[in-house]
Design an enzyme around this catalytic site. Structure first.
Site, PDB file in Angstrom:
ATOM      1  N   ARG A  44      -3.511   4.272   1.178  1.00 53.47           N
ATOM      2  CA  ARG A  44      -3.922   3.138   2.033  1.00 53.47           C
ATOM      3  C   ARG A  44      -2.755   2.824   2.971  1.00 53.47           C
ATOM      4  O   ARG A  44      -1.599   2.867   2.546  1.00 53.47           O
ATOM      5  CB  ARG A  44      -4.286   1.901   1.194  1.00 53.47           C
ATOM      6  CG  ARG A  44      -5.584   2.063   0.409  1.00 53.47           C
ATOM      7  CD  ARG A  44      -6.027   0.752  -0.227  1.00 53.47           C
ATOM      8  NE  ARG A  44      -6.697  -0.120   0.706  1.00 53.47           N
ATOM      9  CZ  ARG A  44      -7.036  -1.386   0.426  1.00 53.47           C
ATOM     10  NH1 ARG A  44      -6.730  -1.917  -0.746  1.00 53.47           N
ATOM     11  NH2 ARG A  44      -7.679  -2.120   1.304  1.00 53.47           N
ATOM     12  N   ASN A  90      -3.376  -9.619   6.614  1.00 54.07           N
ATOM     13  CA  ASN A  90      -4.052  -9.877   5.334  1.00 54.07           C
ATOM     14  C   ASN A  90      -5.530  -9.520   5.521  1.00 54.07           C
ATOM     15  O   ASN A  90      -5.952  -9.121   6.609  1.00 54.07           O
ATOM     16  CB  ASN A  90      -3.877 -11.339   4.913  1.00 54.07           C
ATOM     17  CG  ASN A  90      -4.304 -11.581   3.472  1.00 54.07           C
ATOM     18  OD1 ASN A  90      -3.870 -10.857   2.565  1.00 54.07           O
ATOM     19  ND2 ASN A  90      -5.157 -12.558   3.232  1.00 54.07           N
ATOM     20  N   LYS A  91      -6.276  -9.660   4.455  1.00 54.93           N
ATOM     21  CA  LYS A  91      -7.697  -9.286   4.464  1.00 54.93           C
ATOM     22  C   LYS A  91      -8.408  -9.819   5.696  1.00 54.93           C
ATOM     23  O   LYS A  91      -8.200 -10.964   6.091  1.00 54.93           O
ATOM     24  CB  LYS A  91      -8.337  -9.828   3.180  1.00 54.93           C
ATOM     25  CG  LYS A  91      -9.816  -9.575   3.013  1.00 54.93           C
ATOM     26  CD  LYS A  91     -10.200  -8.126   3.147  1.00 54.93           C
ATOM     27  CE  LYS A  91      -9.460  -7.213   2.199  1.00 54.93           C
ATOM     28  NZ  LYS A  91      -9.639  -5.777   2.508  1.00 54.93           N
ATOM     29  N   ASP A 134      -0.493  -8.586   3.244  1.00 55.30           N
ATOM     30  CA  ASP A 134      -0.289  -7.161   2.949  1.00 55.30           C
ATOM     31  C   ASP A 134       0.944  -6.602   3.623  1.00 55.30           C
ATOM     32  O   ASP A 134       1.533  -5.619   3.166  1.00 55.30           O
ATOM     33  CB  ASP A 134      -1.515  -6.348   3.358  1.00 55.30           C
ATOM     34  CG  ASP A 134      -2.606  -6.519   2.330  1.00 55.30           C
ATOM     35  OD1 ASP A 134      -3.300  -7.543   2.368  1.00 55.30           O
ATOM     36  OD2 ASP A 134      -2.726  -5.637   1.455  1.00 55.30           O
ATOM     37  N   ARG A 150      -6.088  -2.981  -6.357  1.00 56.49           N
ATOM     38  CA  ARG A 150      -5.945  -3.425  -4.971  1.00 56.49           C
ATOM     39  C   ARG A 150      -5.135  -4.718  -4.975  1.00 56.49           C
ATOM     40  O   ARG A 150      -4.834  -5.282  -6.015  1.00 56.49           O
ATOM     41  CB  ARG A 150      -7.293  -3.549  -4.252  1.00 56.49           C
ATOM     42  CG  ARG A 150      -8.495  -3.930  -5.027  1.00 56.49           C
ATOM     43  CD  ARG A 150      -8.495  -5.332  -5.575  1.00 56.49           C
ATOM     44  NE  ARG A 150      -8.142  -6.293  -4.546  1.00 56.49           N
ATOM     45  CZ  ARG A 150      -7.609  -7.474  -4.776  1.00 56.49           C
ATOM     46  NH1 ARG A 150      -7.344  -7.874  -6.012  1.00 56.49           N
ATOM     47  NH2 ARG A 150      -7.309  -8.285  -3.809  1.00 56.49           N
ATOM     48  N   GLY A 151      -4.812  -5.151  -3.733  1.00 57.53           N
ATOM     49  CA  GLY A 151      -3.877  -6.262  -3.611  1.00 57.53           C
ATOM     50  C   GLY A 151      -2.488  -5.659  -3.470  1.00 57.53           C
ATOM     51  O   GLY A 151      -2.105  -4.764  -4.259  1.00 57.53           O
ATOM     52  N   ALA A 152      -1.751  -6.122  -2.462  1.00 57.94           N
ATOM     53  CA  ALA A 152      -0.508  -5.438  -2.090  1.00 57.94           C
ATOM     54  C   ALA A 152       0.479  -5.242  -3.257  1.00 57.94           C
ATOM     55  O   ALA A 152       0.915  -4.103  -3.512  1.00 57.94           O
ATOM     56  CB  ALA A 152       0.143  -6.178  -0.923  1.00 57.94           C
ATOM     57  N   GLN A 184     -14.066  -9.527  -2.536  1.00 53.89           N
ATOM     58  CA  GLN A 184     -12.957  -9.786  -3.471  1.00 53.89           C
ATOM     59  C   GLN A 184     -12.919 -11.263  -3.899  1.00 53.89           C
ATOM     60  O   GLN A 184     -12.488 -11.585  -4.999  1.00 53.89           O
ATOM     61  CB  GLN A 184     -11.615  -9.410  -2.837  1.00 53.89           C
ATOM     62  CG  GLN A 184     -11.367  -7.919  -2.704  1.00 53.89           C
ATOM     63  CD  GLN A 184     -11.853  -7.359  -1.384  1.00 53.89           C
ATOM     64  OE1 GLN A 184     -12.761  -7.897  -0.753  1.00 53.89           O
ATOM     65  NE2 GLN A 184     -11.243  -6.270  -0.940  1.00 53.89           N
TER      66      GLN A 184
END
Ligand code: MRU
Length: 319
Positions: free
Chosen positions: A85, A241-242, A231, A52-54, A190
């Site tokens: 995703r 973003n998150k 992201d 995960r993470g762009a 995270q």
């Protein structure tokens, strides 16, 4: 210093090899690996946030394109991969870039070389982002201030030293004594599981807080800057973003603290004019529900409007 175990790695020859991923869902308790031999394996790993993470999603997708070729249906399998995703544009960016290897020379070796180039370029981009972010954060924090970050935009989320964390690693190398505050990042933690793990392994001073403590940390003068990853960044600079990042930007503005977004240019989506066009992933309610059957609302990302962002830091500079 990056002390992480290798978290994205191609194993074996281009034709017949596979992708090995550190399973981030098991961190920090266990360091275990997933061997992805099919596009479906990588799809599942992306979906469940094992990778995960762009930027890391983009790198994993690039290697997965080699597997798609080896499985014999490049077009169909890469189209499937793109459904794993929706928000991080790096996924689509990486697949598109891999498709630019012309079909007539699309050998496993050529595709693997391109995926490795994407991986290596990301490592270099993180370093460059860190070099651009360091003076900005140093201006706010001096030798020993505090920096707040959200989610994990660290080494685990990239091919290098992270985006939001890049300046933290460089500051440590250069003898600065910053205190890093990591939001736990509900609901999948995270920050608590990944950012706290990777920064503490590197010997960086990191303090974990619950997401709802950020205002108190700011009010008490413990942080002089906020920096997060992204992201997807729209043409006007609105940044997804998150979930919870937007909250921080509002709080930072109220407290007069600079709010920075750090991301490679591969995170920009200039085809959309503003953040209202960014697709926001809705995740299963079971990730947050404590009561069976309760109604839930569980968006994985939010959009911070450009006017709340002090500056966007890319590998090319500051805008
Ligand atoms: O759901 P995740 O863990 O993939 O969300 C990750 C983030 O929001 C990161 O901040 C973003 O992808 C940037 S990673 C350098």
């Amino acid at each position: 210093m990056n002390t992480l175990p290798t978290h994205i790695e191609w194993i074996g020859p281009a034709d017949g090899g596979h992708l090995r991923l550190l399973d981030q869902t098991k961190l920090p308790g266990q360091v275990t690996y997933l061997d992805c031999r099919s596009v479906q394996d990588v799809w599942d790993a992306i979906k469940r946030l094992s990778v995960r993470g762009a930027p890391a999603i983009g790198i994993a997708a690039a290697y997965s394109c080699v597997i798609a070729h080896n499985e014999g249906d490049f077009e169909k399998l890469t189209a499937h991969l793109a459904t794993s995703r929706p928000t991080a544009v790096n996924l689509f960016w990486a697949i598109e870039r891999m498709k630019r290897v012309p079909p007539e020379v699309r050998t496993p070796e050529k595709l693997l070389a391109e995926a490795m180039a994407i991986h290596e370029e990301d490592r270099a981009m993180c370093q460059a982002i860190g070099e651009h972010a360091l003076p900005l954060l140093q201006e706010a924090c001096g030798e020993s201030g505090g920096v707040l970050t959200h989610c994990n935009a660290g080494a685990l989320a990239t091919g290098g030293i992270g985006t939001a964390t890049a300046a933290m690693y460089l500051a440590q190398q250069r003898g600065l004594k910053w205190s890093i505050y990591a939001d736990e990042t509900r609901p999948l933690l995270q920050g608590a599981r990944l950012t706290a793990w990777e920064l503490s392994r590197a010997g960086i001073d990191v303090t974990l807080i619950c997401d709802d403590m950020a205002a108190t940390v700011m009010r008490r003068g413990k942080v002089q800057a906020v920096i997060t990853g992204a992201d997807r960044i729209a043409a006007n600079g609105d940044a997804a973003n998150k979930i919870g990042t937007y909250n921080l930007a509002v709080l930072a503005r109220h407290h007069g603290i600079p709010f920075y977004v750090a991301a490679p240019t591969s995170t920009f989506d200039r085809s959309i004019p503003d953040g209202s066009h960014i697709p926001i992933e809705q995740r299963d309610g079971s990730e947050i529900a404590q009561l069976p059957g309760v109604k839930t609302f569980n968006p994985a990302f939010d959009v911070t409007p450009r006017e709340l962002i002090t500056a966007i830091i890319t590998e090319q500079g500051v805008e």
